[in-house]
Design an enzyme around this catalytic site. Structure first.
Site, mmCIF file in Angstrom:
data_model
loop_
_atom_site.group_PDB
_atom_site.id
_atom_site.type_symbol
_atom_site.label_atom_id
_atom_site.label_comp_id
_atom_site.label_asym_id
_atom_site.label_seq_id
_atom_site.Cartn_x
_atom_site.Cartn_y
_atom_site.Cartn_z
ATOM 1 N N ARG A 1 0.815 -1.221 0.000
ATOM 2 C CA ARG A 1 0.000 0.000 0.000
ATOM 3 C C ARG A 1 0.846 1.268 0.000
ATOM 4 O O ARG A 1 0.374 2.323 -0.428
ATOM 5 C CB ARG A 1 -1.005 -0.020 1.156
ATOM 6 C CG ARG A 1 -2.155 -1.005 0.897
ATOM 7 C CD ARG A 1 -3.313 -0.789 1.846
ATOM 8 N NE ARG A 1 -2.941 -1.085 3.204
ATOM 9 C CZ ARG A 1 -3.112 -2.278 3.805
ATOM 10 N NH1 ARG A 1 -3.676 -3.266 3.145
ATOM 11 N NH2 ARG A 1 -2.740 -2.463 5.040
ATOM 12 N N GLU B 1 2.751 -8.368 15.476
ATOM 13 C CA GLU B 1 1.950 -8.736 16.650
ATOM 14 C C GLU B 1 2.308 -10.160 17.087
ATOM 15 O O GLU B 1 2.544 -10.427 18.264
ATOM 16 C CB GLU B 1 0.464 -8.628 16.308
ATOM 17 C CG GLU B 1 -0.441 -8.596 17.515
ATOM 18 C CD GLU B 1 -1.910 -8.534 17.098
ATOM 19 O OE1 GLU B 1 -2.767 -8.640 17.993
ATOM 20 O OE2 GLU B 1 -2.193 -8.396 15.893
#
Lengths: 172, 172
Positions: B58, B95
């Site tokens: 992105r 994460e």
């Protein structure tokens, strides 16, 4: 500008026997980047393009600046599972096996005029799949624009119904 | 322009509990795309930026039009194995687990002034890794520019030494 000289050829990537055309050397050269985007934009002038569509990931690199330059919107076509909204998908043949591409169902309004931009025209399989997605959501594919065409692979034969531009042609 | 209204929020993507900020609705709107690129370009004006760097995928969507608009080159940072030339890499924490990003060793000349552009500032882990890569190849990171910042995650605390712009802030 001799755009050819801005593209680096790397033999053996991603595997033995392939002569990879590396467009990162073009992108990092500010004059070459500007020239490339301006040439594609010039080809799209007077075509009343509403939306530029580019496939992940290298199509993003050229598609969004072209969209910005001509005052159009940009719609990404992505690999399966990457787009968060409701999508339609198309399966297409690779050298070995198949792959799936997706577009958001509501990304293009019926009748909008679309240019598809990508870095490379090889066998034409990916671009034919992208064109099919655009047409399925109601867009009109007006133009296909590539930085590079590998003419030996004759991808152009799959794209006979379209107006095609490629800036640099390689016969290997 | 109320850029916030151009971003679609999709709850539960890519997994339960996440409220995904979908920038494809912004990209497909030609006025919103132009406004976004012009706002970032305005922030980079007078900073003498040579190179815009954007991480896959992105970051490509906003980084290349910004590079084009300000007359800079563009350098992609990619996932492991995607760049064909000689690279350096950095491993960084996600994460769960870690990931690896790469940059071409010769993509940036020592002393070149660099802006890093991405769609989203979350924990700041990715962007800190990208800044490290740029600095390792000799670039000077002058500015970090994001479309969206998730303020609650306090990514900005990892980026204290940089000039940071984010156009839309969410507190969730």
């Amino acid at each position: 500008m001799d755009l050819n000289s801005k593209i680096r050829v790397i033999d053996g990537f991603p595997k033995e026997g392939i002569s990879f055309k590396d467009i990162t050397t073009l992108l990092q050269d500010k004059e070459a980047l500007k020239y490339t985007i301006d040439k594609i934009s010039e080809h799209l002038k007077d075509k009343n393009i509403d939306i530029v569509v580019g496939p992940e990931a290298r199509g993003f690199l050229f598609g969004t600046p072209v969209a910005y330059a001509i005052g159009a919107g940009f719609v990404p076509v992505r690999k399966k599972g990457k787009l968060p909204g409701d999508t339609i998908s198309v399966e297409y043949a690779l050298e070995y096996g198949t792959d799936i591409l997706e577009i958001h169902k509501d990304a293009i309004q019926p009748g909008q005029r679309v240019a598809i931009v990508d870095d490379l025209l090889a066998t034409g399989g990916t671009i034919a799949a992208v064109a099919k997605l655009v047409e399925q959501v109601g867009g009109e594919v007006v133009s296909l624009d590539f930085v590079i065409e590998l003419t030996e692979l004759n991808g152009i034969s799959k794209l006979e119904n379209y107006d095609v531009l490629s800036l640099v042609k390689y016969d290997i």
